[in-house]
Design a protein around this motif. Structure first.
Motif, PDB file in Angstrom:
ATOM      1  N   ARG A  81       3.373   2.676  -0.788  1.00 49.75           N
ATOM      2  CA  ARG A  81       4.807   2.391  -0.852  1.00 49.75           C
ATOM      3  C   ARG A  81       5.249   1.368   0.184  1.00 49.75           C
ATOM      4  O   ARG A  81       4.623   1.201   1.222  1.00 49.75           O
ATOM      5  CB  ARG A  81       5.615   3.660  -0.698  1.00 49.75           C
ATOM      6  CG  ARG A  81       5.518   4.319   0.668  1.00 49.75           C
ATOM      7  CD  ARG A  81       6.218   5.657   0.791  1.00 49.75           C
ATOM      8  NE  ARG A  81       5.966   6.680  -0.166  1.00 49.75           N
ATOM      9  CZ  ARG A  81       4.863   7.424  -0.274  1.00 49.75           C
ATOM     10  NH1 ARG A  81       3.869   7.191   0.524  1.00 49.75           N
ATOM     11  NH2 ARG A  81       4.756   8.377  -1.151  1.00 49.75           N
TER      12      ARG A  81
ATOM     13  N   ALA B  58       7.769   2.046  -4.914  1.00 45.03           N
ATOM     14  CA  ALA B  58       6.367   2.304  -5.257  1.00 45.03           C
ATOM     15  C   ALA B  58       6.188   2.101  -6.751  1.00 45.03           C
ATOM     16  O   ALA B  58       7.158   2.104  -7.517  1.00 45.03           O
ATOM     17  CB  ALA B  58       5.972   3.719  -4.849  1.00 45.03           C
TER      18      ALA B  58
ATOM     19  N   THR C 116       2.324  -1.287  -7.017  1.00 47.18           N
ATOM     20  CA  THR C 116       1.517  -0.468  -6.118  1.00 47.18           C
ATOM     21  C   THR C 116       1.136   0.820  -6.840  1.00 47.18           C
ATOM     22  O   THR C 116       1.661   1.121  -7.916  1.00 47.18           O
ATOM     23  CB  THR C 116       2.298  -0.098  -4.833  1.00 47.18           C
ATOM     24  OG1 THR C 116       3.382   0.767  -5.179  1.00 47.18           O
ATOM     25  CG2 THR C 116       2.815  -1.325  -4.106  1.00 47.18           C
TER      26      THR C 116
END
Length: 174
Positions: free
Chosen positions: A82, A100, A76
Protein backbone atom coordinates in the motif's frame (compact mmCIF):
# COMPACT_ATOMS: atom_id res chain seq x y z
CA UNK A 1 30.85 31.85 -34.37
CA UNK A 2 30.87 28.04 -34.14
CA UNK A 3 32.26 28.23 -30.58
CA UNK A 4 29.50 30.66 -29.61
CA UNK A 5 26.80 28.35 -30.99
CA UNK A 6 28.38 25.36 -29.23
CA UNK A 7 28.30 27.25 -25.91
CA UNK A 8 24.66 28.26 -26.43
CA UNK A 9 23.62 24.69 -27.33
CA UNK A 10 25.48 23.36 -24.27
CA UNK A 11 23.79 25.85 -21.95
CA UNK A 12 20.35 25.09 -23.38
CA UNK A 13 21.04 21.35 -23.02
CA UNK A 14 22.07 21.74 -19.38
CA UNK A 15 19.13 24.02 -18.60
CA UNK A 16 16.63 21.76 -20.35
CA UNK A 17 17.86 18.64 -18.53
CA UNK A 18 17.72 20.39 -15.16
CA UNK A 19 14.06 21.30 -15.63
CA UNK A 20 12.70 17.75 -15.59
CA UNK A 21 13.23 15.99 -12.30
CA UNK A 22 12.25 12.33 -12.08
CA UNK A 23 12.05 10.96 -8.54
CA UNK A 24 12.12 7.27 -7.64
CA UNK A 25 11.09 6.60 -4.05
CA UNK A 26 13.99 5.75 -1.75
CA UNK A 27 14.06 5.07 1.96
CA UNK A 28 14.37 8.05 4.27
CA UNK A 29 14.45 10.65 1.49
CA UNK A 30 13.22 14.21 1.43
CA UNK A 31 13.14 16.29 -1.74
CA UNK A 32 12.38 19.90 -2.47
CA UNK A 33 10.93 19.76 -5.95
CA UNK A 34 12.34 22.03 -8.66
CA UNK A 35 9.05 22.38 -10.59
CA UNK A 36 10.26 21.58 -14.06
CA UNK A 37 8.05 18.60 -14.81
CA UNK A 38 9.02 15.04 -14.15
CA UNK A 39 7.72 11.73 -12.92
CA UNK A 40 7.40 10.23 -9.43
CA UNK A 41 7.84 6.43 -9.26
CA UNK A 42 7.41 3.74 -6.62
CA UNK A 43 10.67 2.11 -5.37
CA UNK A 44 10.77 -0.17 -8.44
CA UNK A 45 11.00 2.76 -10.85
CA UNK A 46 9.79 1.63 -14.27
CA UNK A 47 9.79 -2.06 -13.21
CA UNK A 48 8.03 -3.97 -10.43
CA UNK A 49 8.78 -2.96 -6.85
CA UNK A 50 10.55 -5.48 -4.57
CA UNK A 51 9.35 -7.58 -1.62
CA UNK A 52 9.43 -6.42 2.02
CA UNK A 53 9.86 -2.67 1.53
CA UNK A 54 9.13 0.21 3.85
CA UNK A 55 9.98 3.49 2.10
CA UNK A 56 9.03 7.06 2.93
CA UNK A 57 9.50 10.02 0.60
CA UNK A 58 8.69 13.64 1.38
CA UNK A 59 8.42 16.10 -1.49
CA UNK A 60 7.99 19.83 -0.93
CA UNK A 61 6.68 22.54 -3.23
CA UNK A 62 8.85 25.62 -3.63
CA UNK A 63 7.60 28.98 -2.36
CA UNK A 64 5.02 30.44 -4.73
CA UNK A 65 4.34 27.17 -6.60
CA UNK A 66 1.52 24.63 -6.29
CA UNK A 67 2.92 21.13 -6.88
CA UNK A 68 0.52 18.61 -8.44
CA UNK A 69 0.93 14.82 -8.67
CA UNK A 70 -1.29 13.19 -11.28
CA UNK A 71 -1.24 9.41 -10.75
CA UNK A 72 -1.34 7.96 -14.26
CA UNK A 73 -1.02 4.33 -13.16
CA UNK A 74 -1.48 2.44 -9.90
CA UNK A 75 -1.21 -1.33 -9.36
CA UNK A 76 -0.16 -3.04 -6.12
CA UNK A 77 -1.06 -6.26 -4.35
CA UNK A 78 -4.51 -5.33 -3.04
CA UNK A 79 -4.28 -7.02 0.35
CA UNK A 80 -0.82 -6.18 1.48
CA UNK A 81 1.13 -3.57 -0.52
CA UNK A 82 0.00 0.00 0.00
CA UNK A 83 0.76 3.66 -0.45
CA UNK A 84 -0.27 6.06 2.31
CA UNK A 85 -0.21 9.77 1.48
CA UNK A 86 0.14 12.38 4.25
CA UNK A 87 -0.60 16.12 3.96
CA UNK A 88 2.62 17.38 5.49
CA UNK A 89 6.32 16.80 6.10
CA UNK A 90 6.11 13.42 7.84
CA UNK A 91 3.95 10.40 8.67
CA UNK A 92 2.58 12.22 11.71
CA UNK A 93 0.81 14.67 9.39
CA UNK A 94 -2.92 14.29 8.55
CA UNK A 95 -3.57 11.38 6.22
CA UNK A 96 -4.88 12.09 2.72
CA UNK A 97 -5.59 8.43 2.03
CA UNK A 98 -4.45 4.81 1.80
CA UNK A 99 -4.29 3.20 -1.64
CA UNK A 100 -3.81 -0.45 -2.67
CA UNK A 101 -4.68 -2.72 -5.57
CA UNK A 102 -6.03 -0.54 -8.36
CA UNK A 103 -7.35 2.20 -6.01
CA UNK A 104 -5.67 5.13 -7.79
CA UNK A 105 -5.07 8.30 -5.70
CA UNK A 106 -5.91 10.46 -8.74
CA UNK A 107 -4.58 14.00 -8.31
CA UNK A 108 -2.81 15.30 -5.20
CA UNK A 109 -1.85 19.00 -4.95
CA UNK A 110 0.59 20.56 -2.50
CA UNK A 111 0.23 24.25 -1.56
CA UNK A 112 3.18 26.62 -2.06
CA UNK A 113 6.01 25.95 0.37
CA UNK A 114 4.22 22.91 1.82
CA UNK A 115 5.12 19.20 1.71
CA UNK A 116 3.46 15.86 1.05
CA UNK A 117 4.76 12.55 2.41
CA UNK A 118 4.38 9.20 0.66
CA UNK A 119 4.82 5.98 2.65
CA UNK A 120 5.04 2.76 0.62
CA UNK A 121 5.12 -0.75 2.11
CA UNK A 122 5.16 -4.18 0.49
CA UNK A 123 5.01 -7.63 2.07
CA UNK A 124 7.07 -10.72 1.25
CA UNK A 125 4.85 -12.29 -1.40
CA UNK A 126 3.41 -10.80 -4.60
CA UNK A 127 4.82 -7.67 -6.27
CA UNK A 128 3.36 -5.56 -9.07
CA UNK A 129 4.06 -2.60 -11.34
CA UNK A 130 3.45 -0.07 -8.53
CA UNK A 131 2.66 3.53 -9.41
CA UNK A 132 3.63 6.41 -11.66
CA UNK A 133 2.65 10.05 -11.14
CA UNK A 134 3.47 13.01 -13.34
CA UNK A 135 4.54 16.11 -11.45
CA UNK A 136 3.86 19.70 -12.46
CA UNK A 137 3.85 23.14 -10.91
CA UNK A 138 1.76 26.26 -11.28
CA UNK A 139 1.53 29.65 -9.62
CA UNK A 140 -2.25 29.39 -9.59
CA UNK A 141 -4.22 26.90 -7.49
CA UNK A 142 -5.86 24.01 -9.32
CA UNK A 143 -9.61 24.19 -9.95
CA UNK A 144 -11.79 22.59 -7.29
CA UNK A 145 -12.87 19.01 -7.97
CA UNK A 146 -16.32 18.51 -9.49
CA UNK A 147 -19.17 17.93 -7.04
CA UNK A 148 -19.88 14.36 -6.00
CA UNK A 149 -22.67 12.65 -7.97
CA UNK A 150 -26.02 13.06 -6.25
CA UNK A 151 -25.20 16.41 -4.65
CA UNK A 152 -26.89 19.67 -5.46
CA UNK A 153 -23.87 21.91 -5.71
CA UNK A 154 -24.80 23.27 -9.14
CA UNK A 155 -28.57 22.82 -9.36
CA UNK A 156 -30.79 25.85 -9.90
CA UNK A 157 -33.49 26.37 -8.69
CA UNK A 158 -34.35 22.83 -7.48
CA UNK A 159 -32.35 19.97 -6.10
CA UNK A 160 -33.72 16.46 -6.44
CA UNK A 161 -30.84 14.44 -4.99
CA UNK A 162 -31.84 11.78 -2.42
CA UNK A 163 -32.14 13.18 1.08
CA UNK A 164 -32.77 16.77 -0.07
CA UNK A 165 -35.90 18.87 -0.06
CA UNK A 166 -36.95 21.46 -2.58
CA UNK A 167 -39.18 24.50 -2.08
CA UNK A 168 -42.86 24.05 -2.94
CA UNK A 169 -42.68 26.94 -5.39
CA UNK A 170 -40.39 29.60 -6.62
CA UNK A 171 -41.03 33.18 -7.48
CA UNK A 172 -39.26 35.52 -9.81
CA UNK A 173 -38.90 39.16 -8.98
CA UNK A 174 -38.29 41.73 -11.66
Amino acid sequence: MKKFLLVIVSIVGLFGSSLAQDITMTSGSSTTYACGGGTFYDPGGTGNYAHSLTYTQTICAPAGQYLTFNFTSFNTESCCDRLIIYNGPNTGSPQIGTYAGSSNPGTVTVSPGQCVTFSFTSDGSITAAGFTATMSCSTTPPPPPPPEPGTCATSQPFCTAPGTTSPASTSTTA
